[in-house]
Design a protein around this motif. Sequence first.
Motif, mmCIF file in Angstrom:
data_model
loop_
_atom_site.group_PDB
_atom_site.id
_atom_site.type_symbol
_atom_site.label_atom_id
_atom_site.label_comp_id
_atom_site.label_asym_id
_atom_site.label_seq_id
_atom_site.Cartn_x
_atom_site.Cartn_y
_atom_site.Cartn_z
ATOM 1 N N VAL A 61 0.827 -1.201 0.000
ATOM 2 C CA VAL A 61 0.000 0.000 0.000
ATOM 3 C C VAL A 61 0.868 1.260 0.000
ATOM 4 N N ASN A 87 -4.836 -5.208 3.161
ATOM 5 C CA ASN A 87 -5.809 -5.386 2.091
ATOM 6 C C ASN A 87 -7.173 -4.917 2.581
ATOM 7 N N ASN A 88 -8.113 -4.778 1.663
ATOM 8 C CA ASN A 88 -9.424 -4.237 1.998
ATOM 9 C C ASN A 88 -10.237 -5.165 2.883
ATOM 10 N N ASP A 89 -10.084 -6.470 2.711
ATOM 11 C CA ASP A 89 -10.810 -7.408 3.574
ATOM 12 C C ASP A 89 -10.425 -7.204 5.038
ATOM 13 N N TYR A 90 -9.128 -7.110 5.300
ATOM 14 C CA TYR A 90 -8.690 -6.864 6.677
ATOM 15 C C TYR A 90 -9.145 -5.490 7.154
ATOM 16 N N ALA A 91 -9.092 -4.506 6.287
ATOM 17 C CA ALA A 91 -9.519 -3.155 6.677
ATOM 18 C C ALA A 91 -10.969 -3.164 7.158
ATOM 19 N N LEU A 92 -11.845 -3.823 6.415
ATOM 20 C CA LEU A 92 -13.252 -3.871 6.798
ATOM 21 C C LEU A 92 -13.455 -4.634 8.105
ATOM 22 N N ARG A 93 -12.723 -5.714 8.279
ATOM 23 C CA ARG A 93 -12.839 -6.498 9.512
ATOM 24 C C ARG A 93 -12.323 -5.723 10.717
ATOM 25 N N MET A 102 -7.840 1.036 13.201
ATOM 26 C CA MET A 102 -7.529 1.191 11.778
ATOM 27 C C MET A 102 -6.391 2.184 11.542
ATOM 28 N N PRO A 106 -1.591 0.842 7.016
ATOM 29 C CA PRO A 106 -1.056 -0.481 6.759
ATOM 30 C C PRO A 106 0.026 -0.846 7.784
#
Length: 161
Positions: A61, A87-93, A102, A106
Amino acid sequence: MHHLFCIALSLSALLPLAQIAQAETAVSARAGWAVHASAKPYTEVISDLKNAVKAQGLFVVTQAGPTKAAAARGITIPGNRVVGVFNNDYALRVLAASTAAMIEAPIRFYVTENEDGTASLSYKRPSHIFAPYFAEGGDVLQEIAEELDQQFDQIASTAIR
């Protein structure tokens, strides 16, 4: 007399730069960090790191380092690069568990060139980074951090061998 003062002032301004160029380049082990030495050259570790990140389903990133900017100023320092990964999946979780956590994304790898041209790969373990948020994010955030620990360990292992 004025010239001697100016020369002394100019030399004293260069001293910190000389100290940076001669500073110990190895990152030492510390609480919450993983530090891996590699026999590979610095540039190869960076390249292999990027490939290993992608293989683990994460993305580079951010990237930053003072080496090229210093060279543009005529100053030679050992290779030094920080590579931010997520990655975006981890960001949302992470956001679902703790908005405050958050800020830590990264998560960064740190590649440093050793005196012999080889490199070291270091990073703060994700579980260490997210630990201050566990009270807020609960078991969900702890599970995410443990998953990331495993991925970062695999990335590092691949990149340094």
